[in-house]
Scaffold this motif. Structure first.
Motif, PDB file in Angstrom:
ATOM      1  N   LEU A  99      -6.789   2.400   3.431  1.00 25.23           N
ATOM      2  CA  LEU A  99      -5.551   3.111   3.428  1.00 25.23           C
ATOM      3  C   LEU A  99      -5.005   3.510   1.883  1.00 25.23           C
ATOM      4  O   LEU A  99      -4.606   2.499   1.379  1.00 25.23           O
ATOM      5  N   GLY A 142      -2.733   5.775   0.998  1.00 27.53           N
ATOM      6  CA  GLY A 142      -1.352   6.439   0.794  1.00 27.53           C
ATOM      7  C   GLY A 142      -1.165   7.743   0.364  1.00 27.53           C
ATOM      8  O   GLY A 142      -2.002   8.436   0.824  1.00 27.53           O
ATOM      9  N   ARG A 157       5.639   2.663  -8.549  1.00 25.74           N
ATOM     10  CA  ARG A 157       5.826   1.803  -9.476  1.00 25.74           C
ATOM     11  C   ARG A 157       4.535   2.024 -10.405  1.00 25.74           C
ATOM     12  O   ARG A 157       4.528   1.356 -11.747  1.00 25.74           O
ATOM     13  N   GLU A 184      -3.360  12.445   6.834  1.00 24.41           N
ATOM     14  CA  GLU A 184      -2.215  12.473   8.009  1.00 24.41           C
ATOM     15  C   GLU A 184      -1.304  13.644   7.457  1.00 24.41           C
ATOM     16  O   GLU A 184      -1.289  13.907   6.403  1.00 24.41           O
ATOM     17  N   ALA A 231       3.300  10.978   5.994  1.00 23.65           N
ATOM     18  CA  ALA A 231       3.129   9.453   5.721  1.00 23.65           C
ATOM     19  C   ALA A 231       3.610   8.840   7.196  1.00 23.65           C
ATOM     20  O   ALA A 231       4.614   8.924   7.573  1.00 23.65           O
ATOM     21  N   LEU A 232       2.541   8.392   7.733  1.00 26.04           N
ATOM     22  CA  LEU A 232       2.541   7.746   9.089  1.00 26.04           C
ATOM     23  C   LEU A 232       2.675   6.325   9.041  1.00 26.04           C
ATOM     24  O   LEU A 232       2.734   5.703  10.138  1.00 26.04           O
ATOM     25  N   GLY A 233       2.865   5.638   7.737  1.00 27.30           N
ATOM     26  CA  GLY A 233       2.905   4.335   7.698  1.00 27.30           C
ATOM     27  C   GLY A 233       1.751   3.663   8.025  1.00 27.30           C
ATOM     28  O   GLY A 233       0.500   4.274   8.182  1.00 27.30           O
ATOM     29  N   THR A 234       1.616   2.363   7.707  1.00 34.45           N
ATOM     30  CA  THR A 234       0.235   1.359   7.624  1.00 34.45           C
ATOM     31  C   THR A 234      -0.387   1.587   8.832  1.00 34.45           C
ATOM     32  O   THR A 234      -1.460   1.331   9.185  1.00 34.45           O
ATOM     33  N   ASN A 263      -5.794  -2.240   2.611  1.00 35.02           N
ATOM     34  CA  ASN A 263      -4.596  -1.683   1.745  1.00 35.02           C
ATOM     35  C   ASN A 263      -5.694  -1.213   0.177  1.00 35.02           C
ATOM     36  O   ASN A 263      -6.421  -2.022  -0.225  1.00 35.02           O
ATOM     37  N   ALA A 264      -5.641  -0.021   0.057  1.00 28.81           N
ATOM     38  CA  ALA A 264      -6.022   0.353  -1.313  1.00 28.81           C
ATOM     39  C   ALA A 264      -5.679  -0.506  -2.698  1.00 28.81           C
ATOM     40  O   ALA A 264      -6.333  -0.542  -3.493  1.00 28.81           O
ATOM     41  N   GLU A 295       7.818  -9.790   6.999  1.00 24.90           N
ATOM     42  CA  GLU A 295       7.581  -9.243   5.977  1.00 24.90           C
ATOM     43  C   GLU A 295       8.730  -9.428   4.853  1.00 24.90           C
ATOM     44  O   GLU A 295       9.861  -9.239   5.001  1.00 24.90           O
ATOM     45  N   LYS A 296       8.367  -9.859   3.421  1.00 27.79           N
ATOM     46  CA  LYS A 296       9.268  -9.903   2.588  1.00 27.79           C
ATOM     47  C   LYS A 296      10.704 -10.437   2.899  1.00 27.79           C
ATOM     48  O   LYS A 296      11.693 -10.077   2.803  1.00 27.79           O
ATOM     49  N   GLN A 314      -2.110  -8.063  -5.886  1.00 27.28           N
ATOM     50  CA  GLN A 314      -1.572  -6.607  -5.566  1.00 27.28           C
ATOM     51  C   GLN A 314      -1.667  -5.719  -6.852  1.00 27.28           C
ATOM     52  O   GLN A 314      -1.508  -6.150  -8.194  1.00 27.28           O
ATOM     53  N   LYS A 324       0.203  -2.907  -8.010  1.00 27.52           N
ATOM     54  CA  LYS A 324       1.528  -2.047  -7.901  1.00 27.52           C
ATOM     55  C   LYS A 324       1.948  -1.424  -9.121  1.00 27.52           C
ATOM     56  O   LYS A 324       2.428  -0.148  -9.338  1.00 27.52           O
TER      57      LYS A 324
HETATM   58  P1  GTP Z   1       6.007  -1.657  -1.085  1.00 20.38           P
HETATM   59  O1  GTP Z   1       6.358  -3.052  -1.892  1.00 20.38           O
HETATM   60  O2  GTP Z   1       6.756  -1.015  -0.827  1.00 20.38           O
HETATM   61  O3  GTP Z   1       4.818  -0.941  -1.995  1.00 20.38           O
HETATM   62  O4  GTP Z   1       5.173  -2.280   0.153  1.00 20.38           O
HETATM   63  P2  GTP Z   1       3.835  -2.865   0.218  1.00 20.38           P
HETATM   64  O5  GTP Z   1       3.579  -3.624  -0.967  1.00 20.38           O
HETATM   65  O6  GTP Z   1       3.739  -3.598   1.646  1.00 20.38           O
HETATM   66  O7  GTP Z   1       2.848  -1.865   0.349  1.00 20.38           O
HETATM   67  P3  GTP Z   1       2.795  -0.618   1.647  1.00 20.38           P
HETATM   68  O8  GTP Z   1       2.783  -1.126   2.794  1.00 20.38           O
HETATM   69  O9  GTP Z   1       3.746   0.607   0.977  1.00 20.38           O
HETATM   70  O10 GTP Z   1       1.178  -0.025   1.283  1.00 20.38           O
HETATM   71  C1  GTP Z   1       0.289  -0.850   1.616  1.00 20.38           C
HETATM   72  C2  GTP Z   1      -1.300  -0.018   1.498  1.00 20.38           C
HETATM   73  O11 GTP Z   1      -1.096   1.056   2.605  1.00 20.38           O
HETATM   74  C3  GTP Z   1      -1.191   0.639   0.285  1.00 20.38           C
HETATM   75  O12 GTP Z   1      -2.380   0.777  -0.290  1.00 20.38           O
HETATM   76  C4  GTP Z   1      -0.586   2.299   0.414  1.00 20.38           C
HETATM   77  O13 GTP Z   1      -1.172   3.274  -0.345  1.00 20.38           O
HETATM   78  C5  GTP Z   1      -1.001   2.381   1.877  1.00 20.38           C
HETATM   79  N1  GTP Z   1      -0.033   3.337   2.546  1.00 20.38           N
HETATM   80  C6  GTP Z   1       1.387   2.889   2.619  1.00 20.38           C
HETATM   81  N2  GTP Z   1       1.972   3.861   3.579  1.00 20.38           N
HETATM   82  C7  GTP Z   1       0.870   4.744   3.943  1.00 20.38           C
HETATM   83  C8  GTP Z   1       1.007   5.688   5.027  1.00 20.38           C
HETATM   84  O14 GTP Z   1       1.883   6.243   5.281  1.00 20.38           O
HETATM   85  N3  GTP Z   1      -0.349   6.165   5.335  1.00 20.38           N
HETATM   86  C9  GTP Z   1      -1.379   5.654   4.576  1.00 20.38           C
HETATM   87  N4  GTP Z   1      -2.735   6.418   5.210  1.00 20.38           N
HETATM   88  N5  GTP Z   1      -1.378   4.621   3.774  1.00 20.38           N
HETATM   89  C10 GTP Z   1      -0.235   4.298   3.543  1.00 20.38           C
END
Ligand code: GTP
Length: 315
Positions: A7, A9, A16, A85, A88-91, A114-115, A171-172, A246, A248
């Motif tokens: 993923l 993003g 950040r 996508e 942004a469709l979320g994780t 997660n990338a 989560e958090k 992480q 960030k």
């Molecule tokens: P933040 O503290 O808000 O950054 O949250 P987090 O640490 O939990 O990270 P987040 O859930 O935003 O992202 C986790 C990984 O998923 C990262 O590598 C993001 O680039 C990736 N990611 C987040 N949102 C999306 C999305 O909508 N689509 C895709 N494909 N990847 C996403």
């Protein structure tokens, strides 16, 4: 047969990391001398049975990404594709949207990573753990231990110490829940799509009853899926003591470089400069680039090699 989804993003994520991510998209930012996601790809390509790696995000396709994909495919000899996508469709939303692509060829399981993490990526160990448990339908997440204060910044996992089943996931959290945190590395079987599908249906119903602007397809694995799966016997945690962090901010990218450079001494010594008689003394590791000149205390100029090179801290 296995697959992996990374993923990555998109341009609005990773704020950040700015201003570094204005020049290079964050997933391609060099960490320990190679693009951040190359570490993930290398780890996935080493897993026996891995047939395809999918990068998933909402970046417009661009030259740097295409060039990276071509060179990574050649280097790791595995098909690698980018799936974009439409928003942004979320994780969890992206993997649900592209579920047919993930399931094509009939993988028995797939990793989701997660990338923006740096890790030893104990993917084989996760697979073995899952196979030993002999449950073909549960999901597995990688967990590690943080201290009580740090844990509040991550997804927190309460697990059964004997069975490793995740009993509770937050989560958090605003107050302490657990020292075991989610590393953002998962092993799923195709049955995860039923659970994400349930969230999708629920979102659709809720949206019908409101004038909400959100799309039902926007799904977060952490808050929407894991929270619901916890305590149902369908989510487990594999705890690792290996390194994990992480990425960030710019500062955390430097820390991640340090962790990977330490790992190179075991698995990629050729990537590290060596002490040579009469040469500079290497005290600790750092990555240099052709643009960097390093001066010793005796003002002897030492210039790095022609290629960006995980080299050394020179004295
Ligand atoms: P933040 O503290 O808000 O950054 O949250 P987090 O640490 O939990 O990270 P987040 O859930 O935003 O992202 C986790 C990984 O998923 C990262 O590598 C993001 O680039 C990736 N990611 C987040 N949102 C999306 C999305 O909508 N689509 C895709 N494909 N990847 C996403």
């Amino acid at each position: 047969m296995l697959k992996a989804v990374i993923l990555i993003g998109g341009p609005q994520k990773g704020t950040r990391f700015r201003p570094l991510s204005f020049e290079v998209p964050k997933p391609l930012f060099p960490v320990a001398g190679v693009p951040m996601v190359q570490h993930h790809i290398e780890a996935c390509a080493k897993v026996p049975g891995m047939k395809e790696i999918l990068l998933m995000g909402f970046y417009q396709p661009h030259e740097a990404l295409s060039r990276f994909l071509v060179s990574a495919q050649q280097e790791f000899r595995i098909p690698i594709r980018y799936l974009q996508e439409y928003a942004a469709l979320g994780t969890g939303g992206g993997i649900y949207h592209f579920r047919d692509q993930i399931l094509s060829g009939g993988p028995e399981a797939f990793f989701v990573l997660n990338a923006d993490v740096c890790s030893e990526f104990p993917l084989r160990e996760m697979l073995e753990f899952q196979r030993r448990r002999g449950d073909a339908h549960s999901a597995l997440m990688l967990g590690t231990t943080a201290n009580r204060t740090q844990a509040l910044n991550y997804g927190c996992i309460v697990a059964n110490a004997d069975t490793h089943e995740v009993l509770h996931y937050v989560e958090k959290p605003s107050t302490f829940v657990s020292e075991i945190i989610n590393c953002g590395i998962y092993l799923f079987t195709p049955s995860i799509f039923q659970h994400i599908g349930d969230v999708f249906q629920r979102n659709q119903q809720e949206l019908e009853n409101s004038n909400g602007w959100q799309r039902a397809e926007v799904i977060r694995l952490e808050q929407d899926v894991f929270t619901a799966l916890a305590g149902s016997g369908k989510l487990y945690v594999y705890k690792t003591d290996g390194f994990w962090s992480q990425i960030k901010s710019a500062g955390s990218a430097i820390y991640a470089s340090r962790l990977y450079l330490n790992q190179y001494s075991q698995c990629h010594p050729e990537r590290l400069a060596q002490n040579k008689p009469g040469g500079p003394i290497i005290r600790a590791r750092v990555v240099t680039s052709p643009l960097i000149c390093i001066f010793s205390s005796s003002a002897r100029a030492l210039c790095s090699a022609a290629h960006p090179h995980p080299a050394s801290h020179l004295s």
